[in-house]
Write an enzyme that holds these catalytic residues in place. Structure first.
Site, PDB file in Angstrom:
ATOM      1  N   LYS A  90      28.917   7.808  19.960  1.00 31.34           N
ATOM      2  CA  LYS A  90      28.208   6.791  19.190  1.00 31.34           C
ATOM      3  C   LYS A  90      29.196   5.677  18.857  1.00 31.34           C
ATOM      4  O   LYS A  90      30.419   5.894  18.842  1.00 31.34           O
ATOM      5  CB  LYS A  90      27.652   7.388  17.890  1.00 31.34           C
ATOM      6  CG  LYS A  90      26.433   6.662  17.350  1.00 31.34           C
ATOM      7  CD  LYS A  90      25.177   7.009  18.133  1.00 31.34           C
ATOM      8  CE  LYS A  90      23.937   6.409  17.487  1.00 31.34           C
ATOM      9  NZ  LYS A  90      22.704   6.782  18.189  1.00 31.34           N
ATOM     10  N   ASP A 125      20.828   0.234  19.195  1.00 32.30           N
ATOM     11  CA  ASP A 125      20.531   1.149  18.092  1.00 32.30           C
ATOM     12  C   ASP A 125      20.157   0.255  16.915  1.00 32.30           C
ATOM     13  O   ASP A 125      19.933  -0.953  17.085  1.00 32.30           O
ATOM     14  CB  ASP A 125      21.758   2.030  17.782  1.00 32.30           C
ATOM     15  CG  ASP A 125      21.386   3.312  17.030  1.00 32.30           C
ATOM     16  OD1 ASP A 125      20.817   3.178  15.925  1.00 32.30           O
ATOM     17  OD2 ASP A 125      21.657   4.409  17.518  1.00 32.30           O
ATOM     18  N   GLY A 190       4.406   5.947   9.670  1.00 35.52           N
ATOM     19  CA  GLY A 190       5.050   4.890  10.438  1.00 35.52           C
ATOM     20  C   GLY A 190       4.328   4.588  11.732  1.00 35.52           C
ATOM     21  O   GLY A 190       4.113   5.477  12.559  1.00 35.52           O
ATOM     22  N   LYS A 193       6.783   1.245  17.266  1.00 32.40           N
ATOM     23  CA  LYS A 193       6.507   1.363  18.699  1.00 32.40           C
ATOM     24  C   LYS A 193       6.107   2.782  19.087  1.00 32.40           C
ATOM     25  O   LYS A 193       5.187   2.991  19.865  1.00 32.40           O
ATOM     26  CB  LYS A 193       7.737   0.936  19.506  1.00 32.40           C
ATOM     27  CG  LYS A 193       7.983  -0.557  19.533  1.00 32.40           C
ATOM     28  CD  LYS A 193       9.145  -0.882  20.450  1.00 32.40           C
ATOM     29  CE  LYS A 193       9.351  -2.384  20.554  1.00 32.40           C
ATOM     30  NZ  LYS A 193      10.475  -2.709  21.468  1.00 32.40           N
ATOM     31  N   VAL A 194       6.820   3.765  18.544  1.00 33.26           N
ATOM     32  CA  VAL A 194       6.538   5.160  18.893  1.00 33.26           C
ATOM     33  C   VAL A 194       5.324   5.681  18.128  1.00 33.26           C
ATOM     34  O   VAL A 194       4.384   6.229  18.708  1.00 33.26           O
ATOM     35  CB  VAL A 194       7.763   6.055  18.629  1.00 33.26           C
ATOM     36  CG1 VAL A 194       7.418   7.520  18.857  1.00 33.26           C
ATOM     37  CG2 VAL A 194       8.927   5.633  19.517  1.00 33.26           C
ATOM     38  N   ASP A 213       1.844   2.785   6.775  1.00 32.46           N
ATOM     39  CA  ASP A 213       2.881   1.901   7.319  1.00 32.46           C
ATOM     40  C   ASP A 213       3.076   0.740   6.354  1.00 32.46           C
ATOM     41  O   ASP A 213       2.184   0.414   5.568  1.00 32.46           O
ATOM     42  CB  ASP A 213       2.473   1.372   8.705  1.00 32.46           C
ATOM     43  CG  ASP A 213       3.638   0.742   9.456  1.00 32.46           C
ATOM     44  OD1 ASP A 213       4.344   1.484  10.157  1.00 32.46           O
ATOM     45  OD2 ASP A 213       3.867  -0.469   9.307  1.00 32.46           O
ATOM     46  N   SER A 274       9.104  11.696  15.480  1.00 35.79           N
ATOM     47  CA  SER A 274      10.156  11.023  16.252  1.00 35.79           C
ATOM     48  C   SER A 274      11.346  10.587  15.417  1.00 35.79           C
ATOM     49  O   SER A 274      12.405  10.259  15.968  1.00 35.79           O
ATOM     50  CB  SER A 274       9.565   9.785  16.942  1.00 35.79           C
ATOM     51  OG  SER A 274       9.152   8.819  15.975  1.00 35.79           O
TER      52      SER A 274
END
Length: 379
Positions: A90, A125, A190, A193-194, A213, A274
């Site tokens: 990372k 990220d 949430g 995108k996912v 959300d 996720s």
């Protein structure tokens, strides 16, 4: 006074103790570009280290180091669970992503990445975008998650969302004896995108969902989708999402959501989402287990995006990525089985599986020195 400004010798030794599990830590400093960054390579037994680069206005070197050490170790386990030939790494850049970004800064970062000779591959990220890494690509080929125009795999949220759905199917199989998505209720935290893609698929399958959300626009969009599919969706306040009387809680927003406050509110039979680092601590994994809640370890469930960026280095292939993402279903079932056999938590079972994979590979190779030849080079 020690070698690091502001730290005593004792404090420096404490930092060294924290780094003891890691193969390599690179501190990057370029006053001309303003770059201050840390690259952490945790373990390269399975292959070169792979992990994103986040940019954040850390208050101290110690805070940045703590973050990069924790995240890079997590990537080792995630790569092992996803069965990709990469280890854990990372990077963090110290700075405000809204005000401190320049092309020179990311080109400088790319030079440091390149200096590692293929031992570390990185990409976007939190706080960084692909536009940032197009600059870094001018200095190194060791970048992943590139746009399709540059030979990349495109939107990584697609395989990530598919991985969540496979995790849900495995959980439905474990809980209800069927992997179908309908006939089960879900609370989705949430609609990024996912999360939005997961919610859409669940509505398409006829499932009932409760959502929350911060974006009113996203909430209106999922309402519209429900109308189109004659689906059942309920919108609740953000703080009410934990206490919904549903079968599965699906966290797709911020980390640390499984904690002392929320565990007492949860009514769901399982948690599958996720979000990275859903458990506030490992202890919270024990608490939800004691409460009878089945937890699908997040670093396995959300591995679809990792599978895609790892695959890019061999030439982007969407069908290959989605085929590999399907294995998440079987891995989650194995985790549940091992947890039951050994009477341990599911996160402990997942860690043991990953550690076994790494140990088996270590008998053949314990340190990565070769380099993968990517399919692009814009330098």
């Amino acid at each position: 006074m020690g070698l690091i400004e502001g730290l005593s010798i004792d404090e420096e030794f404490t930092l060294l103790d924290k780094m003891s599990e890691h193969e390599q830590i690179v501190f990057c400093n370029n006053p001309n570009s303003g770059l201050r960054a840390i690259i952490a390579i945790h373990n390269t037994t399975l292959g070169p280290a792979l992990g994103g680069c986040r940019m954040h206005p850390y208050q101290s070197i110690e805070e940045a180091l703590e973050d990069v050490l924790r995240l890079s170790k997590g990537m080792t386990y995630k790569c092992a669970a996803a069965d990709v030939d990469f280890g854990g790494g990372k990077a963090v850049i110290i700075g405000d992503p809204l005000t401190d970004k320049t092309p020179e800064l990311f080109r400088s970062f790319g030079q440091y990445v390149d200096s590692l000779g293929g031992r570390f591959y990185t990409g976007t990220d939190m706080g960084t975008t692909m536009d940032d890494f197009i600059q870094a690509m001018k200095e190194t080929t060791n970048i992943v998650g590139v746009p399709e125009a540059y030979g990349g795999g495109g939107d990584s949220s697609i395989p990530t969302a598919m991985g969540v759905l496979y995790g849900i199917q495995a959980t439905n199989q474990a809980l209800f004896g069927k992997q179908k998505l309908n006939g089960v209720s879900y609370a989705i935290q949430g609609l990024g995108k996912v999360g939005f893609k997961v919610a859409e698929r669940l509505l398409d399958e006829g499932a009932s969902i409760v959502v929350t959300d911060v974006s009113e626009e996203k909430l209106q969009a999922i309402n519209k989708k429900a109308t189109q599919t004659a689906g059942n969706v309920q919108i609740v306040e953000q703080t009410k999402i934990y206490s919904q009387d549903v079968d599965i809680f699906v966290p797709c927003a911020v980390g640390g959501v499984i904690n002392d406050d929320t565990i007492n509110q949860l009514k769901a039979k399982a948690i599958v989402g996720s979000t990275n680092n859903q458990l506030k601590s490992e202890e919270h994994g024990k608490k939800i287990s004691e409460k009878g809640i089945l937890y699908a370890p997040d670093y396995i469930v959300n591995a679809g995006g990792l599978i895609q960026v790892a695959d890019e280095l061999y030439g982007a292939n969407k069908e290959r990525v989605l085929a590999k993402t399907k294995e998440i279903y079987h891995v989650i079932l194995e985790v549940y089985q091992q947890a039951e056999i050994h009477q341990i938590t599911t996160n402990e079972a997942a860690n043991r599986i990953c550690e076994r994979i790494i140990a088996e590979k270590a008998r053949r190779n314990s340190f990565y020195t070769r380099s993968i030849k990517p399919k692009w080079d814009i330098r």
